[in-house]
Design an enzyme around this catalytic site. Structure first.
Site, PDB file in Angstrom:
ATOM      1  N   THR A 180       0.826  -1.212   0.000  1.00  0.00           N
ATOM      2  CA  THR A 180       0.000   0.000   0.000  1.00  0.00           C
ATOM      3  C   THR A 180       0.855   1.254   0.000  1.00  0.00           C
ATOM      4  O   THR A 180       1.924   1.274   0.590  1.00  0.00           O
ATOM      5  CB  THR A 180      -0.861  -0.057   1.285  1.00  0.00           C
ATOM      6  OG1 THR A 180      -1.804  -1.092   1.103  1.00  0.00           O
ATOM      7  CG2 THR A 180      -1.567   1.235   1.588  1.00  0.00           C
ATOM      8  N   ARG A 208     -14.552  -6.794   0.263  1.00  0.00           N
ATOM      9  CA  ARG A 208     -13.883  -6.359   1.508  1.00  0.00           C
ATOM     10  C   ARG A 208     -13.278  -4.970   1.325  1.00  0.00           C
ATOM     11  O   ARG A 208     -12.589  -4.698   0.341  1.00  0.00           O
ATOM     12  CB  ARG A 208     -12.792  -7.362   1.876  1.00  0.00           C
ATOM     13  CG  ARG A 208     -11.996  -6.995   3.147  1.00  0.00           C
ATOM     14  CD  ARG A 208     -10.731  -6.260   2.814  1.00  0.00           C
ATOM     15  NE  ARG A 208      -9.882  -6.029   3.996  1.00  0.00           N
ATOM     16  CZ  ARG A 208      -8.806  -5.255   4.002  1.00  0.00           C
ATOM     17  NH1 ARG A 208      -8.436  -4.646   2.897  1.00  0.00           N
ATOM     18  NH2 ARG A 208      -8.100  -5.091   5.081  1.00  0.00           N
ATOM     19  N   VAL A 209     -13.542  -4.096   2.250  1.00  0.00           N
ATOM     20  CA  VAL A 209     -12.936  -2.764   2.230  1.00  0.00           C
ATOM     21  C   VAL A 209     -12.076  -2.628   3.475  1.00  0.00           C
ATOM     22  O   VAL A 209     -12.498  -3.006   4.565  1.00  0.00           O
ATOM     23  CB  VAL A 209     -14.030  -1.664   2.203  1.00  0.00           C
ATOM     24  CG1 VAL A 209     -13.406  -0.286   2.322  1.00  0.00           C
ATOM     25  CG2 VAL A 209     -14.838  -1.767   0.904  1.00  0.00           C
ATOM     26  N   GLY A 210     -10.863  -2.114   3.290  1.00  0.00           N
ATOM     27  CA  GLY A 210      -9.951  -1.959   4.421  1.00  0.00           C
ATOM     28  C   GLY A 210      -9.978  -0.561   5.004  1.00  0.00           C
ATOM     29  O   GLY A 210     -10.933   0.206   4.805  1.00  0.00           O
ATOM     30  N   ASP A 211      -8.919  -0.218   5.694  1.00  0.00           N
ATOM     31  CA  ASP A 211      -8.826   1.082   6.373  1.00  0.00           C
ATOM     32  C   ASP A 211      -8.478   2.235   5.427  1.00  0.00           C
ATOM     33  O   ASP A 211      -8.816   3.392   5.690  1.00  0.00           O
ATOM     34  CB  ASP A 211      -7.747   1.019   7.459  1.00  0.00           C
ATOM     35  CG  ASP A 211      -6.373   0.712   6.863  1.00  0.00           C
ATOM     36  OD1 ASP A 211      -6.293  -0.143   5.950  1.00  0.00           O
ATOM     37  OD2 ASP A 211      -5.379   1.324   7.280  1.00  0.00           O
ATOM     38  N   GLY A 232      -0.984  -1.416   6.740  1.00  0.00           N
ATOM     39  CA  GLY A 232      -0.932  -2.624   7.575  1.00  0.00           C
ATOM     40  C   GLY A 232      -2.264  -3.344   7.475  1.00  0.00           C
ATOM     41  O   GLY A 232      -3.029  -3.108   6.530  1.00  0.00           O
ATOM     42  N   PHE A 233      -2.561  -4.243   8.423  1.00  0.00           N
ATOM     43  CA  PHE A 233      -3.837  -4.944   8.414  1.00  0.00           C
ATOM     44  C   PHE A 233      -4.949  -3.970   8.695  1.00  0.00           C
ATOM     45  O   PHE A 233      -5.114  -3.487   9.814  1.00  0.00           O
ATOM     46  CB  PHE A 233      -3.833  -6.101   9.415  1.00  0.00           C
ATOM     47  CG  PHE A 233      -3.418  -7.377   8.772  1.00  0.00           C
ATOM     48  CD1 PHE A 233      -4.330  -8.136   8.043  1.00  0.00           C
ATOM     49  CD2 PHE A 233      -2.109  -7.798   8.835  1.00  0.00           C
ATOM     50  CE1 PHE A 233      -3.939  -9.295   7.395  1.00  0.00           C
ATOM     51  CE2 PHE A 233      -1.706  -8.958   8.197  1.00  0.00           C
ATOM     52  CZ  PHE A 233      -2.626  -9.711   7.474  1.00  0.00           C
ATOM     53  N   GLY A 234      -5.719  -3.668   7.654  1.00  0.00           N
ATOM     54  CA  GLY A 234      -6.712  -2.618   7.712  1.00  0.00           C
ATOM     55  C   GLY A 234      -7.691  -2.761   8.860  1.00  0.00           C
ATOM     56  O   GLY A 234      -8.084  -1.767   9.485  1.00  0.00           O
TER      57      GLY A 234
HETATM   58  N1  ASP Z   1      -4.136  -1.293   4.903  1.00  0.00           N
HETATM   59  C1  ASP Z   1      -4.351  -2.027   3.687  1.00  0.00           C
HETATM   60  C2  ASP Z   1      -5.646  -2.787   3.788  1.00  0.00           C
HETATM   61  O1  ASP Z   1      -5.896  -3.401   4.798  1.00  0.00           O
HETATM   62  C3  ASP Z   1      -3.244  -2.980   3.350  1.00  0.00           C
HETATM   63  C4  ASP Z   1      -1.823  -2.433   3.449  1.00  0.00           C
HETATM   64  O2  ASP Z   1      -1.584  -1.419   4.083  1.00  0.00           O
HETATM   65  O3  ASP Z   1      -0.911  -3.056   2.856  1.00  0.00           O
HETATM   66  O4  ASP Z   1      -6.368  -2.811   2.832  1.00  0.00           O
END
Ligand code: ASP
Length: 311
Positions: A180, A208-211, A232-234
């Site tokens: 990202t 799926r939608v992340g942060d 990171g892990f959204g």
């Molecule tokens: N934050 C992003 C998501 O969860 C992934 C990433 O930062 O690599 O979609």
């Protein structure tokens, strides 16, 4: 005192095991430095922070080694679905898009949502319809499907898991690419802006939608406090509303960028044991970054100084 500008960009957080290979590491650092120098041209000429983050994020989206735009990771059905957001610290105006396909520069579409619609976020089909209304041409699938991404999805499917583009776990492949992207800036007038753009996480569910496109989670900018972009892990960043939490820390604890990042990282770990990192520029132009993963590729120009890049 003469006004200065500041700029930070990131290319994702994670294990980044492929930096063991010096040639690859140099390739990524060079890309980050090139984008920083591109941003310098805009900001030193009096361009706005908003313009700088949009343009730098677009360049990163155009580089296939990052998990955004043309290098986006694939979801469970082997498709690219991208999320992006942009925010202007002058008046908290913001634009975001989620789960879009065939858009070469999602950050530019997010900016159009901000500037040309009465909404903050458009998703999926509606966002694509809006793109068409704005005259953005769809980009064919083959632009996004790199052999690396197909291989990465196959690996995730075999392991029956979803993963960050640059996973931290022991099973993570040394071949995994960076992730990202994000950019934050403070211009010569002291205005702040932030942008984040992503393909999300490998083998994610359809829809799926992340942060990254969530204002306050993956992106935030307020001239009174700071500009933030996370990676990171959204799900961890959504649950902790991390970008806004960092801004609140600055407002209520009266700290600088470094203090706010330290607070944000401690909060992320304590509350959800979260995996990821962030880049932050405060309203004085101080730069700070930190992460809970092994590495995070990022770079900065602090107060019109030299460009620096690292992991
Ligand atoms: N934050 C992003 C998501 O969860 C992934 C990433 O930062 O690599 O979609």
């Amino acid at each position: 005192m003469q006004e200065t500008f500041s700029l930070m960009v990131h290319g994702g957080a994670g294990a980044l095991d492929n930096v063991k290979d010096t040639k690859t590491a140099l390739r990524y650092l060079e890309s980050i430095r090139t984008v920083l120098e591109h941003g310098r041209e805009i900001l030193s000429m009096g361009g706005s922070a908003l313009e700088a983050v949009e343009s730098c994020a677009s360049q990163l989206e155009d580089d296939p080694v990052f998990n955004a735009g043309c290098g986006s990771v694939l979801n469970e059905s082997g498709k690219v679905e991208m999320d992006a957001a942009i925010m202007d610290g002058r008046d908290l105006s913001a634009g975001a898009i989620a789960a879009v396909s065939n858009i070469a520069n999602p950050v530019q579409l997010a900016r159009l949502v901000m500037a040309e619609s009465e909404h903050v976020m458009l998703i999926s089909e509606g966002a694509m319809k809006f793109a068409d209304h704005c005259g953005i041409k769809l980009t064919p699938d083959h632009y996004f499907f790199t052999p690396d991404r197909i291989q990465q999805l196959e690996q995730a499917r075999l392991q029956h898991r979803i993963m960050l583009d640059h996973d931290d776990s022991d099973e993570a492949s040394e071949e995994q690419k960076y992730g990202t992207i994000g950019a934050v800036a403070r211009d010569l007038e002291g205005n702040l802006a932030a942008a984040t753009s992503t393909g999300g996480i490998v083998n994610k569910r359809i829809g799926r939608v992340g942060d990254s496109p969530i204002i306050g989670a993956g992106v935030f900018a307020d001239n009174q406090t700071c500009a933030v972009s996370t990676t990171g892990f959204g799900e961890d960043f959504m649950r902790t509303v991390l970008a806004k939490t960092v801004s609140d820390a600055m407002e209520f604890l009266q700290c600088d960028a470094r203090g706010a990042v330290a607070y944000g990282i401690e909060y992320l770990k304590r509350k959800v044991n979260g995996r990821g990192g962030m880049i932050v520029i405060d309203h004085h132009g101080n730069c700070a970054a930190d992460f809970t993963t092994k590495k995070m590729i990022h770079g900065w120009i602090e107060k019109s100084g030299q460009s620096e890049a690292g992991f």
